[in-house]
Design a protein around this motif. Structure first.
Motif, PDB file in Angstrom:
ATOM      1  N   GLN A 104       9.242  -9.040 -13.261  1.00 28.62           N
ATOM      2  CA  GLN A 104       7.768  -9.013 -13.273  1.00 28.62           C
ATOM      3  C   GLN A 104       7.543  -7.584 -12.203  1.00 28.62           C
ATOM      4  OE1 GLN A 104       4.937 -11.419 -14.300  1.00 28.62           O
ATOM      5  NE2 GLN A 104       3.992  -9.236 -14.237  1.00 28.62           N
ATOM      6  N   ALA A 105       6.881  -6.686 -12.934  1.00 27.22           N
ATOM      7  CA  ALA A 105       6.306  -5.571 -11.986  1.00 27.22           C
ATOM      8  C   ALA A 105       4.953  -5.945 -11.898  1.00 27.22           C
ATOM      9  CB  ALA A 105       6.021  -4.427 -13.097  1.00 27.22           C
ATOM     10  N   LEU A 106       4.876  -5.824 -10.503  1.00 31.84           N
ATOM     11  CA  LEU A 106       3.756  -6.074  -9.754  1.00 31.84           C
ATOM     12  C   LEU A 106       2.636  -4.943  -9.181  1.00 31.84           C
ATOM     13  CD1 LEU A 106       5.665  -8.465  -6.928  1.00 31.84           C
ATOM     14  CD2 LEU A 106       4.295  -9.013  -9.079  1.00 31.84           C
ATOM     15  N   LYS A 107       3.531  -3.712  -9.168  1.00 29.74           N
ATOM     16  CA  LYS A 107       2.820  -2.471  -8.721  1.00 29.74           C
ATOM     17  C   LYS A 107       3.490  -1.479  -9.614  1.00 29.74           C
ATOM     18  CE  LYS A 107       1.221   0.638  -5.377  1.00 29.74           C
ATOM     19  NZ  LYS A 107       1.089   1.002  -4.193  1.00 29.74           N
ATOM     20  N   GLY A 108       2.844  -0.352 -10.409  1.00 28.20           N
ATOM     21  CA  GLY A 108       3.548   0.718 -10.922  1.00 28.20           C
ATOM     22  C   GLY A 108       4.238   0.232 -12.063  1.00 28.20           C
ATOM     23  N   GLU A 141      17.659   6.695 -10.645  1.00 27.06           N
ATOM     24  CA  GLU A 141      17.866   5.525  -9.538  1.00 27.06           C
ATOM     25  C   GLU A 141      16.487   5.652  -8.861  1.00 27.06           C
ATOM     26  OE1 GLU A 141      20.742   6.411  -6.206  1.00 27.06           O
ATOM     27  OE2 GLU A 141      21.729   6.262  -8.327  1.00 27.06           O
ATOM     28  N   ALA A 142      16.133   4.587  -8.271  1.00 26.87           N
ATOM     29  CA  ALA A 142      15.081   4.458  -7.264  1.00 26.87           C
ATOM     30  C   ALA A 142      15.348   4.038  -5.986  1.00 26.87           C
ATOM     31  CB  ALA A 142      13.837   3.374  -7.856  1.00 26.87           C
ATOM     32  N   TRP A 143      14.720   4.520  -4.936  1.00 24.54           N
ATOM     33  CA  TRP A 143      15.010   3.999  -3.455  1.00 24.54           C
ATOM     34  C   TRP A 143      14.173   2.828  -3.200  1.00 24.54           C
ATOM     35  CZ3 TRP A 143      18.563   4.861   0.046  1.00 24.54           C
ATOM     36  CH2 TRP A 143      18.342   4.450   1.208  1.00 24.54           C
ATOM     37  N   ALA A 144      14.985   1.724  -3.051  1.00 25.83           N
ATOM     38  CA  ALA A 144      14.323   0.497  -2.660  1.00 25.83           C
ATOM     39  C   ALA A 144      14.202   0.457  -1.066  1.00 25.83           C
ATOM     40  CB  ALA A 144      15.075  -0.657  -3.171  1.00 25.83           C
ATOM     41  N   TRP A 145      13.193   0.581  -0.405  1.00 24.30           N
ATOM     42  CA  TRP A 145      12.969   0.605   0.974  1.00 24.30           C
ATOM     43  C   TRP A 145      12.787  -0.719   1.490  1.00 24.30           C
ATOM     44  CZ3 TRP A 145       7.990   0.844   3.736  1.00 24.30           C
ATOM     45  CH2 TRP A 145       6.968   0.720   2.783  1.00 24.30           C
ATOM     46  N   TYR A 146      12.371  -1.794   0.730  1.00 18.02           N
ATOM     47  CA  TYR A 146      12.039  -3.102   1.035  1.00 18.02           C
ATOM     48  C   TYR A 146      12.451  -4.193   0.028  1.00 18.02           C
ATOM     49  CZ  TYR A 146       9.032  -7.372   1.508  1.00 18.02           C
ATOM     50  OH  TYR A 146       8.662  -8.530   1.517  1.00 18.02           O
ATOM     51  N   ALA A 147      13.216  -5.155   0.379  1.00 22.24           N
ATOM     52  CA  ALA A 147      13.695  -6.063  -0.383  1.00 22.24           C
ATOM     53  C   ALA A 147      13.934  -7.417   0.333  1.00 22.24           C
ATOM     54  CB  ALA A 147      15.218  -5.735  -0.934  1.00 22.24           C
ATOM     55  N   GLU A 148      13.393  -8.473  -0.302  1.00 18.82           N
ATOM     56  CA  GLU A 148      13.273  -9.785   0.149  1.00 18.82           C
ATOM     57  C   GLU A 148      13.691 -10.797  -0.737  1.00 18.82           C
ATOM     58  OE1 GLU A 148      13.115 -10.858   3.370  1.00 18.82           O
ATOM     59  OE2 GLU A 148      12.941  -8.749   4.103  1.00 18.82           O
ATOM     60  N   PRO A 149      14.278 -11.989  -0.619  1.00 20.08           N
ATOM     61  CA  PRO A 149      14.243 -12.909  -1.724  1.00 20.08           C
ATOM     62  C   PRO A 149      13.051 -13.567  -2.209  1.00 20.08           C
ATOM     63  CG  PRO A 149      15.716 -13.544   0.177  1.00 20.08           C
ATOM     64  CD  PRO A 149      14.752 -12.309   0.767  1.00 20.08           C
ATOM     65  N   ALA A 150      12.885 -13.710  -3.435  1.00 23.30           N
ATOM     66  CA  ALA A 150      11.834 -14.100  -4.040  1.00 23.30           C
ATOM     67  C   ALA A 150      11.986 -15.666  -3.649  1.00 23.30           C
ATOM     68  CB  ALA A 150      11.631 -13.501  -5.530  1.00 23.30           C
ATOM     69  N   GLN A 151      11.059 -16.041  -3.153  1.00 25.94           N
ATOM     70  CA  GLN A 151      10.953 -17.396  -2.500  1.00 25.94           C
ATOM     71  C   GLN A 151      10.057 -18.258  -3.098  1.00 25.94           C
ATOM     72  OE1 GLN A 151      11.175 -17.334   1.659  1.00 25.94           O
ATOM     73  NE2 GLN A 151      13.315 -17.026   1.725  1.00 25.94           N
ATOM     74  N   ILE A 209      11.251  -6.382  -4.596  1.00 26.28           N
ATOM     75  CA  ILE A 209      11.698  -4.867  -4.074  1.00 26.28           C
ATOM     76  C   ILE A 209      10.470  -3.966  -4.190  1.00 26.28           C
ATOM     77  CG2 ILE A 209      14.080  -5.413  -4.748  1.00 26.28           C
ATOM     78  CD1 ILE A 209      13.444  -3.317  -6.993  1.00 26.28           C
ATOM     79  N   ALA A 210      10.371  -3.196  -3.279  1.00 29.31           N
ATOM     80  CA  ALA A 210       9.354  -2.023  -3.261  1.00 29.31           C
ATOM     81  C   ALA A 210      10.143  -0.687  -3.240  1.00 29.31           C
ATOM     82  CB  ALA A 210       8.566  -2.371  -1.948  1.00 29.31           C
ATOM     83  N   VAL A 211       9.817   0.066  -4.117  1.00 27.65           N
ATOM     84  CA  VAL A 211      10.140   1.385  -4.289  1.00 27.65           C
ATOM     85  C   VAL A 211       9.423   2.466  -3.634  1.00 27.65           C
ATOM     86  CG1 VAL A 211      10.847   2.977  -6.095  1.00 27.65           C
ATOM     87  CG2 VAL A 211      11.593   0.619  -6.655  1.00 27.65           C
ATOM     88  N   ALA A 244       0.875  -1.215   0.048  1.00 23.14           N
ATOM     89  CA  ALA A 244       0.003   0.131   0.147  1.00 23.14           C
ATOM     90  C   ALA A 244       0.931   1.563   0.148  1.00 23.14           C
ATOM     91  CB  ALA A 244      -1.029   0.033   1.145  1.00 23.14           C
ATOM     92  N   ARG A 245       2.023   1.260   0.842  1.00 23.63           N
ATOM     93  CA  ARG A 245       2.759   2.464   0.930  1.00 23.63           C
ATOM     94  C   ARG A 245       3.749   2.630  -0.232  1.00 23.63           C
ATOM     95  NH1 ARG A 245       2.560   0.678   6.048  1.00 23.63           N
ATOM     96  NH2 ARG A 245       4.966   0.096   6.091  1.00 23.63           N
ATOM     97  N   SER A 246       4.136   1.463  -1.304  1.00 24.36           N
ATOM     98  CA  SER A 246       4.988   1.748  -2.136  1.00 24.36           C
ATOM     99  C   SER A 246       4.630   2.310  -3.410  1.00 24.36           C
ATOM    100  CB  SER A 246       5.518   0.159  -2.466  1.00 24.36           C
ATOM    101  OG  SER A 246       6.129  -0.241  -1.226  1.00 24.36           O
ATOM    102  N   LYS A 247       5.590   3.026  -4.074  1.00 23.85           N
ATOM    103  CA  LYS A 247       5.227   3.568  -5.218  1.00 23.85           C
ATOM    104  C   LYS A 247       5.161   2.538  -6.244  1.00 23.85           C
ATOM    105  CE  LYS A 247       7.610   6.509  -8.513  1.00 23.85           C
ATOM    106  NZ  LYS A 247       8.763   7.315  -9.058  1.00 23.85           N
ATOM    107  N   ALA A 248       6.045   1.509  -6.250  1.00 23.07           N
ATOM    108  CA  ALA A 248       6.008   0.385  -7.323  1.00 23.07           C
ATOM    109  C   ALA A 248       6.627  -0.935  -6.363  1.00 23.07           C
ATOM    110  CB  ALA A 248       7.162   0.748  -8.194  1.00 23.07           C
ATOM    111  N   VAL A 249       6.303  -1.952  -6.982  1.00 25.73           N
ATOM    112  CA  VAL A 249       6.887  -3.343  -6.443  1.00 25.73           C
ATOM    113  C   VAL A 249       7.173  -4.199  -7.793  1.00 25.73           C
ATOM    114  CG1 VAL A 249       6.322  -5.345  -5.087  1.00 25.73           C
ATOM    115  CG2 VAL A 249       5.375  -3.078  -4.335  1.00 25.73           C
TER     116      VAL A 249
END
Length: 174
Positions: free
Chosen positions: A80-84, A130-140, A116-118, A47-52
């Motif tokens: 795969q773009a998931l949001k934005g 460049e974009a600021w990635a404020w969230y990153a987790e392995p794609a499991q 990643i969430a930007v 919800a708080r991310s510009k793009a995921v």
């Protein structure tokens, strides 16, 4: 056996003394800034991310330190773009100083896939952007699994409503 019990008692007394000393010597009230995301439920992150997006890291292109903080810029390929919107190739920067703390996220390593969430910046892939990635987790879950998971997270309203901006927090006197 007596030595083992005695050693445990000594350790317990030392730990209690250290805890008391730490509590007794805290400052009498401080103000500090709380910044960054609540890396709790994915619904809040979405919800708080510009793009995921699901990305694969190509290479770490720059590391820099500035005023006690450290930043890593990484060139990623969008799987795969998931949001934005995400260009095929995007440069993302993330803070990497407090890796391993409870509120940290994965540091992007070349050759691995991540979600990643930007929060800000550009995901157009334009030269010098460049974009600021404020969230990153392995794609499991794999690309299809991550897509399904994040579509569900995007469809669910976020309960917390906390934004990711900085706010001053006053800590009461100890």
């Amino acid at each position: 056996m007596k030595e083992w019990v005695g050693g445990c008692l000594v350790a317990a007394v030392a730990a209690a003394g250290a805890a008391w000393f730490t509590i007794a010597t805290q400052e009498t009230g401080t103000t500090h800034a709380v910044c960054g995301p609540d890396l709790g439920p994915d619904e809040g992150v979405a919800a708080r991310s510009k793009a995921v997006a699901v990305v694969e890291t190509a290479e770490n292109t720059r590391y820099r330190e500035d005023g006690g903080s450290a930043y890593l810029t990484t060139r990623v390929k969008t799987l795969q773009a998931l949001k934005g919107e995400f260009a095929d190739i995007v440069h993302v920067t993330q803070g990497v100083k407090n890796v391993g703390s409870p509120d940290s996220y994965a540091v992007l390593e070349p050759g691995r896939q991540y979600v990643i969430a930007v929060q800000s910046g550009s995901t157009t892939g334009a030269a010098g952007s460049e974009a600021w990635a404020w969230y990153a987790e392995p794609a499991q879950r794999g690309i299809a699994g991550e897509r399904a998971h994040w579509q569900e997270a995007l469809a669910s309203p976020s309960e917390d409503g906390v934004d990711s901006s900085c706010e001053d927090v006053d800590s009461p006197a100890g």
